[in-house]
Design a protein around this motif. Structure first.
Motif, PDB file in Angstrom:
ATOM      1  N   VAL A 116       0.819  -1.214   0.000  1.00  0.00           N
ATOM      2  CA  VAL A 116       0.000   0.000   0.000  1.00  0.00           C
ATOM      3  C   VAL A 116       0.851   1.262   0.000  1.00  0.00           C
ATOM      4  CG1 VAL A 116      -1.737   1.299   1.277  1.00  0.00           C
ATOM      5  CG2 VAL A 116      -1.911  -1.188   1.124  1.00  0.00           C
ATOM      6  N   VAL A 117       1.924   1.280   0.763  1.00  0.00           N
ATOM      7  CA  VAL A 117       2.718   2.504   0.918  1.00  0.00           C
ATOM      8  C   VAL A 117       3.455   2.871  -0.362  1.00  0.00           C
ATOM      9  CG1 VAL A 117       4.697   3.525   2.110  1.00  0.00           C
ATOM     10  CG2 VAL A 117       2.952   2.306   3.403  1.00  0.00           C
ATOM     11  N   LEU A 118       3.958   1.887  -1.109  1.00  0.00           N
ATOM     12  CA  LEU A 118       4.748   2.185  -2.304  1.00  0.00           C
ATOM     13  C   LEU A 118       3.982   3.019  -3.329  1.00  0.00           C
ATOM     14  CD1 LEU A 118       7.303   1.957  -3.950  1.00  0.00           C
ATOM     15  CD2 LEU A 118       6.506  -0.270  -4.799  1.00  0.00           C
ATOM     16  N   PRO A 119       2.779   2.608  -3.781  1.00  0.00           N
ATOM     17  CA  PRO A 119       2.068   3.455  -4.749  1.00  0.00           C
ATOM     18  C   PRO A 119       1.694   4.820  -4.180  1.00  0.00           C
ATOM     19  CG  PRO A 119       0.668   1.651  -3.991  1.00  0.00           C
ATOM     20  CD  PRO A 119       2.051   1.350  -3.518  1.00  0.00           C
ATOM     21  N   PHE A 120       1.386   4.875  -2.886  1.00  0.00           N
ATOM     22  CA  PHE A 120       1.052   6.157  -2.259  1.00  0.00           C
ATOM     23  C   PHE A 120       2.266   7.082  -2.261  1.00  0.00           C
ATOM     24  CE2 PHE A 120       0.303   8.460   1.958  1.00  0.00           C
ATOM     25  CZ  PHE A 120      -0.393   9.497   1.348  1.00  0.00           C
ATOM     26  N   LEU A 121       3.444   6.539  -1.973  1.00  0.00           N
ATOM     27  CA  LEU A 121       4.666   7.338  -1.960  1.00  0.00           C
ATOM     28  C   LEU A 121       4.994   7.860  -3.353  1.00  0.00           C
ATOM     29  CD1 LEU A 121       7.082   8.338  -0.275  1.00  0.00           C
ATOM     30  CD2 LEU A 121       8.254   6.197  -0.842  1.00  0.00           C
ATOM     31  N   VAL A 122       4.873   7.000  -4.363  1.00  0.00           N
ATOM     32  CA  VAL A 122       5.143   7.421  -5.739  1.00  0.00           C
ATOM     33  C   VAL A 122       4.181   8.527  -6.163  1.00  0.00           C
ATOM     34  CG1 VAL A 122       5.125   6.673  -8.146  1.00  0.00           C
ATOM     35  CG2 VAL A 122       6.139   5.203  -6.399  1.00  0.00           C
ATOM     36  N   LEU A 123       2.912   8.359  -5.838  1.00  0.00           N
ATOM     37  CA  LEU A 123       1.913   9.360  -6.215  1.00  0.00           C
ATOM     38  C   LEU A 123       2.205  10.719  -5.575  1.00  0.00           C
ATOM     39  CD1 LEU A 123      -1.488   7.433  -6.168  1.00  0.00           C
ATOM     40  CD2 LEU A 123      -0.319   8.418  -8.135  1.00  0.00           C
ATOM     41  N   GLN A 124       2.726  10.728  -4.361  1.00  0.00           N
ATOM     42  CA  GLN A 124       3.039  11.994  -3.711  1.00  0.00           C
ATOM     43  C   GLN A 124       4.124  12.765  -4.469  1.00  0.00           C
ATOM     44  OE1 GLN A 124       2.888  11.897   0.879  1.00  0.00           O
ATOM     45  NE2 GLN A 124       3.111   9.748   0.327  1.00  0.00           N
ATOM     46  N   THR A 161       8.044  21.921 -11.839  1.00  0.00           N
ATOM     47  CA  THR A 161       9.355  21.281 -11.962  1.00  0.00           C
ATOM     48  C   THR A 161       9.250  19.781 -12.242  1.00  0.00           C
ATOM     49  OG1 THR A 161       9.506  20.912  -9.569  1.00  0.00           O
ATOM     50  CG2 THR A 161      10.420  22.972 -10.422  1.00  0.00           C
ATOM     51  N   ILE A 162       8.040  19.242 -12.281  1.00  0.00           N
ATOM     52  CA  ILE A 162       7.836  17.817 -12.548  1.00  0.00           C
ATOM     53  C   ILE A 162       7.716  17.611 -14.052  1.00  0.00           C
ATOM     54  CG2 ILE A 162       6.332  15.825 -12.140  1.00  0.00           C
ATOM     55  CD1 ILE A 162       5.394  17.149  -9.575  1.00  0.00           C
ATOM     56  N   PRO A 163       8.411  16.619 -14.639  1.00  0.00           N
ATOM     57  CA  PRO A 163       8.274  16.351 -16.074  1.00  0.00           C
ATOM     58  C   PRO A 163       6.823  16.120 -16.479  1.00  0.00           C
ATOM     59  CG  PRO A 163      10.097  15.100 -15.148  1.00  0.00           C
ATOM     60  CD  PRO A 163       9.380  15.738 -13.981  1.00  0.00           C
ATOM     61  N   GLY A 164       6.488  16.569 -17.663  1.00  0.00           N
ATOM     62  CA  GLY A 164       5.102  16.481 -18.120  1.00  0.00           C
ATOM     63  C   GLY A 164       4.550  15.072 -18.145  1.00  0.00           C
ATOM     64  N   TRP A 165       5.389  14.091 -18.536  1.00  0.00           N
ATOM     65  CA  TRP A 165       4.880  12.717 -18.622  1.00  0.00           C
ATOM     66  C   TRP A 165       4.562  12.168 -17.237  1.00  0.00           C
ATOM     67  CZ3 TRP A 165       7.462   8.634 -16.324  1.00  0.00           C
ATOM     68  CH2 TRP A 165       8.784   8.856 -15.942  1.00  0.00           C
ATOM     69  N   MET A 166       5.316  12.617 -16.223  1.00  0.00           N
ATOM     70  CA  MET A 166       5.002  12.197 -14.856  1.00  0.00           C
ATOM     71  C   MET A 166       3.689  12.830 -14.386  1.00  0.00           C
ATOM     72  SD  MET A 166       8.533  12.086 -12.682  1.00  0.00           S
ATOM     73  CE  MET A 166       9.826  10.899 -13.056  1.00  0.00           C
ATOM     74  N   LEU A 167       3.512  14.106 -14.730  1.00  0.00           N
ATOM     75  CA  LEU A 167       2.270  14.781 -14.358  1.00  0.00           C
ATOM     76  C   LEU A 167       1.069  14.100 -15.010  1.00  0.00           C
ATOM     77  CD1 LEU A 167       3.162  18.594 -14.504  1.00  0.00           C
ATOM     78  CD2 LEU A 167       2.592  17.243 -12.482  1.00  0.00           C
ATOM     79  N   ASN A 168       1.236  13.663 -16.239  1.00  0.00           N
ATOM     80  CA  ASN A 168       0.138  12.994 -16.941  1.00  0.00           C
ATOM     81  C   ASN A 168      -0.231  11.679 -16.260  1.00  0.00           C
ATOM     82  OD1 ASN A 168       0.014  15.043 -18.847  1.00  0.00           O
ATOM     83  ND2 ASN A 168       1.451  14.010 -20.237  1.00  0.00           N
ATOM     84  N   ILE A 169       0.772  10.974 -15.737  1.00  0.00           N
ATOM     85  CA  ILE A 169       0.483   9.745 -14.986  1.00  0.00           C
ATOM     86  C   ILE A 169      -0.220  10.092 -13.671  1.00  0.00           C
ATOM     87  CG2 ILE A 169       1.502   7.773 -13.783  1.00  0.00           C
ATOM     88  CD1 ILE A 169       3.719   7.778 -15.886  1.00  0.00           C
ATOM     89  N   GLY A 170       0.320  11.097 -12.966  1.00  0.00           N
ATOM     90  CA  GLY A 170      -0.300  11.511 -11.713  1.00  0.00           C
ATOM     91  C   GLY A 170      -1.730  11.991 -11.888  1.00  0.00           C
TER      92      GLY A 170
END
Length: 281
Positions: free
Chosen positions: A191-199, A210-219
């Motif tokens: 549970v913690v791993l996906p929550f940490l990545v999403l943060q 400052t976050i790359p666009g492709w990461m923002l699109n996933i988020g």
């Protein structure tokens, strides 16, 4: 004699069993009482986002964006969103997996309590803890980091529906992901791993610009990014809109995505939730 027997039968038929709603309230009161009895869990739950807010706000205290907003002011609504997800998605995903592994859920199925009462109890728990978490972070933000409380009733209305939809969506996702861990011992890692990545990719720890666009699109596929954006729109001045990916608060899209996750989360719960471990059949 006949009259007495008839009266007894009539009194028996008048007995009303508690409704799922009232049982859910009772179950919620028990869940809340158990939560506050575990002092270490209470301290960790409420202190975790506050400590991270203090750390990041202190590290980037001198950073000021083009909109004239300090980094610490940006972190307050983001940490509020993360706190909501922590008390719902993370807390339910781990606790339900542990209860399933310890056969608590299996024993509950053998009682007259309707299944809905169990879930209502969990909802009351996350509602109380999520509200307290948000209130504490808002108090810290307004007293230490110059975050201004909205003077417009409309802004408070936006805050209310963002809080309710976000908490509901994350709680349903927490219930759904609780079926993924094979045991209670592995629940925290799962549970913690996906929550940490999403943060990291949703604008909690790192500024959106400052976050790359492709990461923002996933988020953007998940609720946390939209809760962060919506809460920034509530508690930050309109000049901060230029810092968002679309240059706008997009409240309509925030409501659409969070509402869609409420429906999708409910469907996932209905399809995946199990009362027993896989090894129990």
């Amino acid at each position: 004699m006949t009259t007495t027997a008839a009266r007894t039968r009539a009194e028996t038929t008048e007995i009303r069993f508690p409704s799922a709603w009232s049982l859910g309230l009772a179950r919620g009161a028990m869940e809340i009482k158990q939560f506050f009895r575990m002092r270490d869990q209470v301290v960790f739950t409420f202190a975790f986002p506050i400590v991270f807010l203090f750390l990041f706000a202190s590290i980037f205290s001198d950073d000021i964006d083009s909109a004239g907003i300090t980094a610490s002011q940006l972190y307050v609504p983001a940490m509020m969103a993360a706190g909501i997800m922590s008390t719902s998605f993370q807390a339910l995903g781990i606790s339900i997996a542990i209860e399933r592994d310890e056969k608590v859920l299996r024993r509950l199925t053998g009682t007259p309590m309707p299944p809905a009462a169990y879930f209502l109890g969990k909802i009351w728990l996350v509602l109380v803890t999520g509200f307290l978490e948000t209130a504490i972070l808002l108090l810290v933000g307004t007293t230490l980091y110059d975050v201004k409380l909205p003077s417009d009733v409309g802004k408070w209305a936006d805050f209310a529906w963002i809080f309710v939809l976000g908490l509901t969506a994350c709680a349903l996702l927490g219930i759904a992901i609780s079926s993924v861990p094979k045991s209670g011992k592995s629940a925290t890692s799962v549970v913690v791993l996906p929550f940490l990545v999403l943060q990291f990719i949703s604008g909690v720890y790192i500024s959106i610009n400052t976050i790359p666009g492709w990461m923002l699109n996933i988020g953007a596929l998940f609720p946390l990014k939209w809760m962060c954006q919506g809460l920034r729109g509530v508690f930050l001045p309109d000049s901060a809109r230029v810092l968002e990916q679309a240059g706008s608060w997009e409240f309509g899209r925030v409501a659409l995505v969070l509402g869609a996750w409420c429906v999708g989360g409910l469907v996932l719960c209905l399809l995946t939730f199990r009362w027993k471990n896989r090894r129990d059949g």
